[in-house]
Scaffold this motif. Structure first.
Motif, mmCIF file in Angstrom:
data_model
loop_
_atom_site.group_PDB
_atom_site.id
_atom_site.type_symbol
_atom_site.label_atom_id
_atom_site.label_comp_id
_atom_site.label_asym_id
_atom_site.label_seq_id
_atom_site.Cartn_x
_atom_site.Cartn_y
_atom_site.Cartn_z
ATOM 1 N N TYR A 145 16.903 -4.056 61.478
ATOM 2 C CA TYR A 145 17.842 -3.423 60.552
ATOM 3 C C TYR A 145 18.367 -2.130 61.166
ATOM 4 C CZ TYR A 145 16.330 -6.598 56.852
ATOM 5 O OH TYR A 145 16.071 -7.714 56.093
ATOM 6 N N THR A 146 19.659 -1.862 60.930
ATOM 7 C CA THR A 146 20.264 -0.595 61.324
ATOM 8 C C THR A 146 20.551 0.208 60.067
ATOM 9 O OG1 THR A 146 21.269 -1.535 63.305
ATOM 10 C CG2 THR A 146 22.215 0.512 62.462
ATOM 11 N N VAL A 147 19.934 1.385 59.991
ATOM 12 C CA VAL A 147 20.131 2.294 58.855
ATOM 13 C C VAL A 147 21.065 3.401 59.308
ATOM 14 C CG1 VAL A 147 19.000 3.793 57.181
ATOM 15 C CG2 VAL A 147 17.815 1.758 58.034
ATOM 16 N N SER A 148 22.123 3.665 58.539
ATOM 17 C CA SER A 148 23.088 4.710 58.901
ATOM 18 C C SER A 148 23.432 5.554 57.679
ATOM 19 C CB SER A 148 24.363 4.095 59.492
ATOM 20 O OG SER A 148 24.974 3.206 58.560
ATOM 21 N N VAL A 149 23.867 6.808 57.944
ATOM 22 C CA VAL A 149 24.359 7.701 56.899
ATOM 23 C C VAL A 149 25.846 7.893 57.132
ATOM 24 C CG1 VAL A 149 24.213 9.989 55.848
ATOM 25 C CG2 VAL A 149 22.130 8.856 56.707
ATOM 26 N N TYR A 150 26.611 7.632 56.084
ATOM 27 C CA TYR A 150 28.067 7.726 56.177
ATOM 28 C C TYR A 150 28.536 8.897 55.335
ATOM 29 C CZ TYR A 150 32.941 6.166 56.240
ATOM 30 O OH TYR A 150 34.295 6.090 56.428
ATOM 31 N N ASP A 151 29.342 9.776 55.959
ATOM 32 C CA ASP A 151 29.935 10.923 55.267
ATOM 33 C C ASP A 151 31.266 10.469 54.696
ATOM 34 O OD1 ASP A 151 31.210 13.299 54.502
ATOM 35 O OD2 ASP A 151 30.172 14.461 56.043
ATOM 36 N N ARG A 152 31.265 10.195 53.399
ATOM 37 C CA ARG A 152 32.486 9.686 52.777
ATOM 38 C C ARG A 152 33.586 10.734 52.733
ATOM 39 N NH1 ARG A 152 31.210 6.736 47.249
ATOM 40 N NH2 ARG A 152 33.443 6.325 47.520
ATOM 41 N N SER A 185 28.920 20.287 51.085
ATOM 42 C CA SER A 185 28.460 19.386 50.013
ATOM 43 C C SER A 185 29.225 18.061 50.018
ATOM 44 C CB SER A 185 28.578 20.076 48.648
ATOM 45 O OG SER A 185 27.769 21.223 48.608
ATOM 46 N N ASN A 186 29.386 17.519 51.205
ATOM 47 C CA ASN A 186 30.105 16.262 51.338
ATOM 48 C C ASN A 186 29.375 15.124 50.611
ATOM 49 O OD1 ASN A 186 31.765 17.753 52.958
ATOM 50 N ND2 ASN A 186 31.197 16.742 54.873
ATOM 51 N N SER A 187 30.131 14.096 50.245
ATOM 52 C CA SER A 187 29.569 12.920 49.604
ATOM 53 C C SER A 187 28.986 12.001 50.679
ATOM 54 C CB SER A 187 30.646 12.182 48.815
ATOM 55 O OG SER A 187 30.156 10.977 48.293
ATOM 56 N N LEU A 188 27.683 11.742 50.590
ATOM 57 C CA LEU A 188 27.005 10.942 51.598
ATOM 58 C C LEU A 188 26.501 9.636 50.987
ATOM 59 C CD1 LEU A 188 24.827 13.751 53.237
ATOM 60 C CD2 LEU A 188 27.131 13.029 53.873
ATOM 61 N N VAL A 222 34.468 12.867 54.963
ATOM 62 C CA VAL A 222 35.244 12.955 56.201
ATOM 63 C C VAL A 222 35.499 11.573 56.799
ATOM 64 C CG1 VAL A 222 34.379 15.261 56.701
ATOM 65 C CG2 VAL A 222 33.183 13.274 57.624
ATOM 66 N N GLY A 223 34.959 10.500 56.147
ATOM 67 C CA GLY A 223 35.183 9.149 56.650
ATOM 68 C C GLY A 223 34.542 8.912 57.995
ATOM 69 N N LYS A 224 33.264 9.315 58.116
ATOM 70 C CA LYS A 224 32.647 9.274 59.435
ATOM 71 C C LYS A 224 31.154 8.958 59.300
ATOM 72 C CE LYS A 224 31.818 12.348 63.395
ATOM 73 N NZ LYS A 224 32.028 13.734 63.895
ATOM 74 N N GLN A 225 30.648 8.115 60.201
ATOM 75 C CA GLN A 225 29.206 7.885 60.273
ATOM 76 C C GLN A 225 28.573 9.060 60.997
ATOM 77 O OE1 GLN A 225 27.414 3.882 61.279
ATOM 78 N NE2 GLN A 225 26.730 4.992 63.094
ATOM 79 N N VAL A 226 27.569 9.637 60.388
ATOM 80 C CA VAL A 226 26.995 10.852 60.956
ATOM 81 C C VAL A 226 25.569 10.658 61.461
ATOM 82 C CG1 VAL A 226 28.492 12.395 59.634
ATOM 83 C CG2 VAL A 226 26.322 11.609 58.631
ATOM 84 N N ALA A 227 24.960 9.489 61.241
ATOM 85 C CA ALA A 227 23.615 9.229 61.756
ATOM 86 C C ALA A 227 23.369 7.727 61.749
ATOM 87 C CB ALA A 227 22.554 9.928 60.928
ATOM 88 N N ALA A 233 39.371 23.216 57.976
ATOM 89 C CA ALA A 233 39.044 21.786 57.874
ATOM 90 C C ALA A 233 37.612 21.602 57.359
ATOM 91 C CB ALA A 233 39.191 21.104 59.229
ATOM 92 N N ARG A 234 37.379 20.455 56.644
ATOM 93 C CA ARG A 234 36.045 20.159 56.131
ATOM 94 C C ARG A 234 35.100 19.838 57.290
ATOM 95 N NH1 ARG A 234 33.651 18.509 51.369
ATOM 96 N NH2 ARG A 234 35.647 18.777 50.276
ATOM 97 N N LYS A 235 33.885 20.332 57.218
ATOM 98 C CA LYS A 235 32.879 20.077 58.241
ATOM 99 C C LYS A 235 32.043 18.855 57.855
ATOM 100 C CE LYS A 235 32.381 24.950 59.530
ATOM 101 N NZ LYS A 235 31.431 26.100 59.614
ATOM 102 N N ALA A 236 31.863 17.928 58.823
ATOM 103 C CA ALA A 236 31.003 16.763 58.577
ATOM 104 C C ALA A 236 29.555 17.205 58.441
ATOM 105 C CB ALA A 236 31.141 15.761 59.720
ATOM 106 N N ALA A 237 28.816 16.485 57.597
ATOM 107 C CA ALA A 237 27.398 16.780 57.434
ATOM 108 C C ALA A 237 26.658 16.442 58.734
ATOM 109 C CB ALA A 237 26.807 15.979 56.281
ATOM 110 N N ALA A 238 25.636 17.185 59.020
ATOM 111 C CA ALA A 238 24.773 16.909 60.172
ATOM 112 C C ALA A 238 23.478 16.294 59.653
ATOM 113 C CB ALA A 238 24.493 18.193 60.938
#
Length: 524
Positions: free
Chosen positions: A148-155, A113-116, A157-162, A84-89
């Protein structure tokens, strides 16, 4: 026979090495997931088979089967799976909120190398995110004093990672000292984004308050003499090119803003009660129409004029009366019958505006009045403005009012004055030629009576009534005629009582609303 020696399964790849025992050198074939597969290689004289697969689906299961081509028998079935693909940290490090921008540090570990993407309050930002490593991100075009809320989304895996939240900086703060002076201090964030900014300060009436650069700080200063009133002031900060950088509302302390009334009072008749209560002259005469002023509450600073210092620059409290177009039709400077003082004055006072002969020069209609403060003129200089100085050629009331309104600062809102059409009026007067003489049950009055019909055309009269019966004349009313000025001397005006009595001058008919002049004589 075949046996697995080593294997490695990746995200979309898989590899394996098999050892082979094939003494007869039979041909070996293979199928991958039921389909013929020819991509394996042999080495070591046919004793080793290697397989390297790519382009597989992520997190998928597969089966590789080897066959003996001579008899079609199965040699080995090898099941395997891709991982399975690993989400970015991603870790959000230090965040530095500016006035309209925000900087933050990102630490990114991204093995696949996920798309962020970077999101701001849940919406995709145009700022790109590095695939890995450390990155400083700066967001611009933000609103001040806003969370403001700043977030990083891992496209991938479809998941917010930060995610992290921060509030952007303000532009300016303010304090007042014990005397009411205000200091406006710019924030470091604002000053760094807008070096050389300027500031304006206005009260709730839109009137400008003087500000200057504050000593020893990146801000501004306003004196209590300019703030004066407790109010909601508008602070506007501008960039060097004059565009608005920020607007704030500042509640500043000061004195209560003046509240006043201005009304038109029409003619009112003379009254018996007023003549009776007047202990000195015992007289009541018809009240002429006028503007009547009442200062209800608040603070109107005194002018502070000092005759010993005629060259002193003063501020002036000016009441300006305007018509519906906003043009001045009258003004009152400073005295206002002693109303321009530091304490409330609630009694009613007539005011006689400069520029008018009296209130009767106003046509009927609606008018407006407000106080203005004009600074920087000596008493003599103000006199030259009003009276024209040595030329004796004063400006018109409208021109003087326009000057006061443009140079001055409104310290009250407009009040509305409704001016009715004045009624026609007449006037009368009574004075004694000599003291009255009591004669038993009667009194002889030596009177000189004047009657001024003005434009009314009504006949005037004089009579006397007893204080105990004010509805019945004690003598027949004596006509005073209808001429513009009429005077008559009456010797030995015999009144059948020793008093007290009222001597009344009236017009038209003997009715209280027609009384022009009442004299109360208490008797012997």
């Amino acid at each position: 026979t075949m046996s697995l020696v080593t294997s490695s399964n990746g995200l979309t790849t898989a590899s394996a090495e098999f050892s082979v025992v094939n003494p007869d050198g039979n041909t070996i074939t293979a199928k991958l997931d039921g389909s013929n597969y020819t991509g394996f290689t042999t080495s070591n004289g046919g004793k080793t088979i290697k397989v390297s697969l790519s382009g597989l689906a992520e997190n998928s299961s597969h089966t590789l089967v080897f066959y003996d081509a001579e008899d079609g028998s199965q040699i080995l079935s090898y099941p395997f799976s891709t991982r399975a693909r690993k989400a970015a940290a991603v870790t959000v490090g230090s965040m530095s909120p500016g006035f309209r921008k925000l900087s933050l540090q990102l630490a990114i570990t991204n093995p696949d190398s996920n798309s962020l993407e970077l999101r701001l309050n849940g919406r995709t930002s145009s700022v790109s995110v590095a695939s890995s490593g450390s990155q400083t991100v700066t967001l611009t075009g933000l609103e001040p004093r806003t969370q403001y809320t700043v977030s990083v989304y891992d496209r991938s895996v479809g998941k917010q990672v930060a995610s992290a939240s921060v509030t952007t900086a303000t532009s300016v703060s303010w304090t007042q000292d014990g005397s009411g002076n205000a200091t406006f201090t710019l924030s470091d964030a604002f000053a760094s984004e807008y070096p050389g900014a300027s500031m304006t300060l206005k009260d709730s009436l839109g009137q400008s308050v003087s500000v200057s650069a504050a000593s020893g700080s990146a801000g501004f200063y306003a004196a209590a003499d300019d703030i004066i009133y407790a109010d909601t002031y508008t602070v506007t900060l501008m960039t060097q090119d004059g565009s608005v950088a920020d607007t704030r509302s500042a509640q500043l302390s000061g004195q209560a803003r003046p509240v006043f009334e201005l009304a038109f009072v029409n003619h009112s008749p003379a009254t018996l009660a007023e003549a009776l209560s007047d202990a000195n002259s015992h007289v009541s005469s018809r009240t002429y129409y006028a503007l009547r002023y009442r200062f209800d509450s608040g603070y109107l600073p005194s002018n502070g004029f000092d005759w010993s210092d005629p060259d002193r620059k003063l501020f002036w409290n000016i009441l300006i009366i305007k018509d519906a177009s906003g043009s001045a039709v009258g003004y009152v400077i400073n005295d206002l019958n002693d109303v321009s003082v530091n304490v409330p004055k609630t009694e009613l006072d007539d005011v006689y505006p400069q520029g008018m002969d009296s209130a009767e020069t106003l046509p009927d209609g609606t008018y407006y009045a407000a106080f203005y403060r004009v600074d920087g003129y000596t008493n003599n200089e103000m006199g030259e403005i009003i009276w024209g100085g040595t030329t004796q050629s004063p400006a018109s009331t409208a021109e003087i009012g326009a000057r006061f309104m443009s140079e001055g600062r409104a310290v009250t809102a407009d009040v509305t004055l409704t001016h009715p059409s004045p009624a026609a009026m007449a006037g009368g007067n009574v004075y004694f030629s000599q003291d009255p003489i009591a004669n038993g049950t009667s009194t002889i009055y030596y009177l000189n009576v004047s009657y001024y019909p003005g434009s009314t055309g009504f006949e005037g009269f004089v009579t006397v009534v007893s204080a105990s019966d004010t509805s019945t004349p004690l003598i027949d009313p004596i006509s005073l005629g209808t001429s513009d000025v009429y005077g008559s001397r009456y010797d030995r005006l015999n009144v059948p009582t020793d008093g007290p009595v009222y001597i009344i001058v009236y017009q038209k008919s003997f009715a209280p609303e027609n009384f022009l002049y009442v004299y109360y004589y208490p008797g012997q």
